[in-house]
Write an enzyme that holds these catalytic residues in place. Sequence first.
Site, short mmCIF file in Angstrom:
data_model
loop_
_atom_site.label_atom_id
_atom_site.label_comp_id
_atom_site.label_asym_id
_atom_site.label_seq_id
_atom_site.Cartn_x
_atom_site.Cartn_y
_atom_site.Cartn_z
CG PHE A 82 95.69 71.63 126.96
CD1 PHE A 82 96.00 70.83 128.05
CD2 PHE A 82 94.90 72.75 127.15
CE1 PHE A 82 95.53 71.14 129.32
CE2 PHE A 82 94.43 73.08 128.43
CZ PHE A 82 94.75 72.26 129.50
CB VAL A 83 90.79 69.10 124.74
CG1 VAL A 83 91.31 68.63 123.39
CG2 VAL A 83 90.85 67.97 125.76
CG ASP A 114 90.98 72.88 134.65
OD1 ASP A 114 91.12 71.65 134.60
OD2 ASP A 114 91.77 73.63 135.24
CG ASP A 152 97.76 63.50 128.99
OD1 ASP A 152 98.81 62.97 128.68
OD2 ASP A 152 97.48 64.66 128.66
CD GLU A 210 90.20 59.96 135.80
OE1 GLU A 210 89.89 61.14 135.51
OE2 GLU A 210 91.15 59.69 136.56
N GLY A 248 87.01 67.26 137.10
CA GLY A 248 86.78 67.16 135.66
C GLY A 248 85.63 66.29 135.20
NE ARG A 303 87.42 72.55 136.82
CZ ARG A 303 88.39 71.64 136.71
NH1 ARG A 303 88.24 70.60 135.93
NH2 ARG A 303 89.50 71.76 137.41
P1 IMP Z 1 97.24 61.99 133.45
O1 IMP Z 1 97.53 61.74 134.89
O2 IMP Z 1 98.46 62.41 132.67
O3 IMP Z 1 96.51 60.86 132.76
O4 IMP Z 1 96.34 63.27 133.35
C1 IMP Z 1 95.10 63.28 133.86
C2 IMP Z 1 94.66 64.65 134.32
O5 IMP Z 1 95.36 65.72 133.68
C3 IMP Z 1 93.21 64.78 133.94
O6 IMP Z 1 92.36 64.30 134.94
C4 IMP Z 1 93.11 66.27 133.68
O7 IMP Z 1 92.82 66.94 134.89
C5 IMP Z 1 94.47 66.68 133.20
N1 IMP Z 1 94.54 66.72 131.71
C6 IMP Z 1 95.18 65.86 130.90
N2 IMP Z 1 95.04 66.22 129.62
C7 IMP Z 1 94.28 67.35 129.63
C8 IMP Z 1 93.75 68.19 128.58
O8 IMP Z 1 93.97 68.00 127.37
N3 IMP Z 1 93.01 69.25 129.00
C9 IMP Z 1 92.73 69.51 130.31
N4 IMP Z 1 93.19 68.74 131.30
C10 IMP Z 1 93.95 67.66 130.96
MG MG Z 2 92.80 70.06 135.34
#
Ligand code: IMP
Ligand code: MG
Length: 177
Positions: A154-155, A161, A105, A101, A47, A167
């Site tokens: 969700f973006v 992606d 999230d 990063e 990403g 991407r």
């Molecule tokens: P986390 O571990 O919950 O912080 O999520 C991190 C990973 O989830 C990111 O590196 C993304 O790959 C994916 N992710 C989280 N939110 C989104 C979103 O809104 N769109 C796309 N991928 C996301």
């Molecule tokens: Mg992803």
Amino acid sequence: VSLQLHDLTFSPFISEETIDRAIARIAQELKRDFNGKEPLFIGVLNGSFMFAADLLKKLDFPLHISFVKVASYEGTKSSGTVSELIGLKEDISGQTVVLLEDIIDTGNTLEELYEALQKKGVAKTKIATLLYKPKAYTKKIPIDYVGLEIPNDFVVGYGLDYDGLGRNLPAIYKLKE
Ligand code: IMP
Ligand code: MG
């Protein structure tokens, strides 16, 4: 102007210009904090490839660049997942690392990465992310450099992606309600 990826429809959310301004601001902050320190920037694939490229082009002091992928699997001991850093061959002990990063999230990915870097003996780890969802974040690790705070939508685009697609988009789109 909406966009179809697999079964979902997305609409424009953050423009290229807004992304560029956010990155320019982070670049200024990094220059203030790391000029002369030869930090190691580590982009988290897949990403962060676009963010890393655009950000690092704006930094005009000596620095190192590497990329990692994270492989997560259930640990054989105790609880939770164990993460392995793939692609980081060099010795990074004692280095000052800035993790790049695309989005933070819940922070689960970040926490695993952070712990994996601590195990490799880095002196200091700072975090820079293009997007941050403060309402979703559940961890205590401070996020030092944030491009844009966004709601829990969700973006896709600019490296992010939806199931492998989106991407390559130069701007950011969000899921249409
Ligand atoms: P986390 O571990 O919950 O912080 O999520 C991190 C990973 O989830 C990111 O590196 C993304 O790959 C994916 N992710 C989280 N939110 C989104 C979103 O809104 N769109 C796309 N991928 C996301
Ligand atoms: Mg992803």
